[in-house]
Design a protein around this motif. Structure first.
Motif, mmCIF file in Angstrom:
data_model
loop_
_atom_site.group_PDB
_atom_site.id
_atom_site.type_symbol
_atom_site.label_atom_id
_atom_site.label_comp_id
_atom_site.label_asym_id
_atom_site.label_seq_id
_atom_site.Cartn_x
_atom_site.Cartn_y
_atom_site.Cartn_z
ATOM 1 N N ASP A 1 16.400 -48.494 -27.712
ATOM 2 C CA ASP A 1 15.908 -49.588 -28.441
ATOM 3 C C ASP A 1 16.282 -50.907 -27.418
ATOM 4 N N ALA A 2 17.481 -50.807 -26.948
ATOM 5 C CA ALA A 2 17.977 -51.922 -26.165
ATOM 6 C C ALA A 2 17.306 -51.970 -24.847
ATOM 7 N N ALA A 3 17.191 -50.818 -24.145
ATOM 8 C CA ALA A 3 16.373 -50.739 -22.902
ATOM 9 C C ALA A 3 14.888 -51.256 -23.015
ATOM 10 N N GLU A 4 14.203 -50.776 -23.788
ATOM 11 C CA GLU A 4 12.742 -51.215 -24.116
ATOM 12 C C GLU A 4 12.574 -52.526 -24.328
ATOM 13 N N GLU A 5 13.525 -52.868 -25.326
ATOM 14 C CA GLU A 5 13.038 -54.369 -25.954
ATOM 15 C C GLU A 5 13.852 -55.351 -24.795
ATOM 16 N N VAL A 6 14.732 -55.197 -23.973
ATOM 17 C CA VAL A 6 14.923 -56.097 -23.313
ATOM 18 C C VAL A 6 14.066 -56.225 -21.979
ATOM 19 N N ASP B 1 24.141 -35.521 -25.114
ATOM 20 C CA ASP B 1 24.839 -35.620 -26.374
ATOM 21 C C ASP B 1 25.441 -36.767 -26.746
ATOM 22 N N ASN B 2 25.458 -37.827 -25.725
ATOM 23 C CA ASN B 2 25.765 -39.192 -26.526
ATOM 24 C C ASN B 2 24.756 -40.139 -26.634
ATOM 25 N N PHE B 3 23.504 -39.477 -26.703
ATOM 26 C CA PHE B 3 22.473 -40.318 -27.006
ATOM 27 C C PHE B 3 22.521 -40.975 -28.485
ATOM 28 N N THR B 4 22.111 -42.201 -28.630
ATOM 29 C CA THR B 4 21.794 -42.905 -29.871
ATOM 30 C C THR B 4 20.540 -43.450 -29.678
ATOM 31 N N ARG B 5 20.123 -43.883 -30.893
ATOM 32 C CA ARG B 5 18.655 -44.578 -30.679
ATOM 33 C C ARG B 5 18.765 -45.952 -30.208
ATOM 34 N N GLU B 6 19.794 -46.756 -30.270
ATOM 35 C CA GLU B 6 20.411 -47.975 -29.854
ATOM 36 C C GLU B 6 20.007 -48.094 -28.262
ATOM 37 N N ARG C 1 11.416 -44.606 -23.019
ATOM 38 C CA ARG C 1 11.123 -43.214 -23.878
ATOM 39 C C ARG C 1 12.384 -42.631 -24.345
ATOM 40 N N GLN C 2 12.182 -42.055 -25.470
ATOM 41 C CA GLN C 2 13.430 -41.172 -25.891
ATOM 42 C C GLN C 2 13.654 -40.123 -24.971
ATOM 43 N N GLU C 3 12.789 -39.414 -24.617
ATOM 44 C CA GLU C 3 13.106 -38.372 -23.827
ATOM 45 C C GLU C 3 13.922 -38.622 -22.415
ATOM 46 N N PHE C 4 13.522 -39.856 -21.749
ATOM 47 C CA PHE C 4 14.350 -40.370 -20.609
ATOM 48 C C PHE C 4 15.668 -40.556 -20.978
#
Length: 215
Positions: free
Chosen positions: A179-184, A171-176, A161-164
């Motif tokens: 995506d990495a967490a969910e896909e792996v 402030d260091n959040f990037t979508r990568e 989840r993006q919220e997590f």
């Protein structure tokens, strides 16, 4: 229906399988690491190692389930339902390509064409399904398959989840990261389903050989 034969598996065989499964899980983890390291332009996208491996794993599961059902003819209603689930997951993984190169929501139509006829047949053959499932639910393969489904469809969605990740990285959040967490984690779940399907295949072969010997 008579119960499947209780053919014990030797400790050495179990040990070999365990080692191979450990190596396989380690290999996909290392593959994800190398993807992040050497494929920055496509990592954790449809063109990356993780997504491609998800497709390969699901396609392999489909092939094994077809073999179990059509060739070995073991638990045909249970394997039909498993095949429908895995095939629908395989189609779902191609949603980006189907939406872009065929038509919007094509994957939803294909999933419906897989799921609804399969469910109809299982419901029609519900008594046979219940008898088969009574055997299947007491196998190691069923436990692993369940773990794979929970990992892929529950844990990976919540963990990704993006919220997590916004809460973790601020402030260091990037979508990568998301995506990495969910896909792996999703790949791990599919890998458990692959191992479960392989275990089912090995069990089905033992049942098939027992039937051949008894005839």
């Amino acid at each position: 229906m008579s119960p499947p034969p209780a053919w014990p598996i030797g400790f050495q065989t179990i040990l070999v399988r365990a080692v191979l499964y450990v190596l396989f899980i380690g290999a996909i983890a290392q593959g994800a690491y190398l993807e992040a390291l050497y494929l920055p332009s496509v990592r954790f996208t449809e063109l990356g190692f993780t997504e491609f491996t998800q497709t390969l794993v699901l396609a392999t599961c489909c092939a094994m389930l077809i073999y179990i059902r059509q060739v070995l003819k073991v638990w045909p209603t249970v394997t039909l339902l498993l095949l429908a689930f895995v095939a629908a997951s395989l189609v779902r993984e191609q949603d980006h390509s189907l939406d872009n190169y065929v038509a919007e929501n094509t994957w939803k139509v294909l999933v419906a064409l897989i799921i609804f006829p399969s469910l109809f047949w299982v419901v029609k053959q519900r008594q046979r399904f219940i008898e088969e499932f009574a055997h299947y639910s007491n196998t190691f393969a069923f436990g692993l398959f369940t773990a794979g489904v929970l990992t892929t469809y529950i844990f990976s969605r919540l963990y990704g989840r993006q919220e997590f990740w916004l809460a973790v990285l601020e402030d260091n959040f990037t979508r990568e990261f998301k995506d990495a967490a969910e896909e792996v984690i999703e790949l791990l779940g599919y890998s458990l389903i692959l191992i479960a399907t392989l275990e089912l295949l090995l069990l089905a072969r033992r049942i098939y050989k027992a039937k051949q010997l008894s005839t």
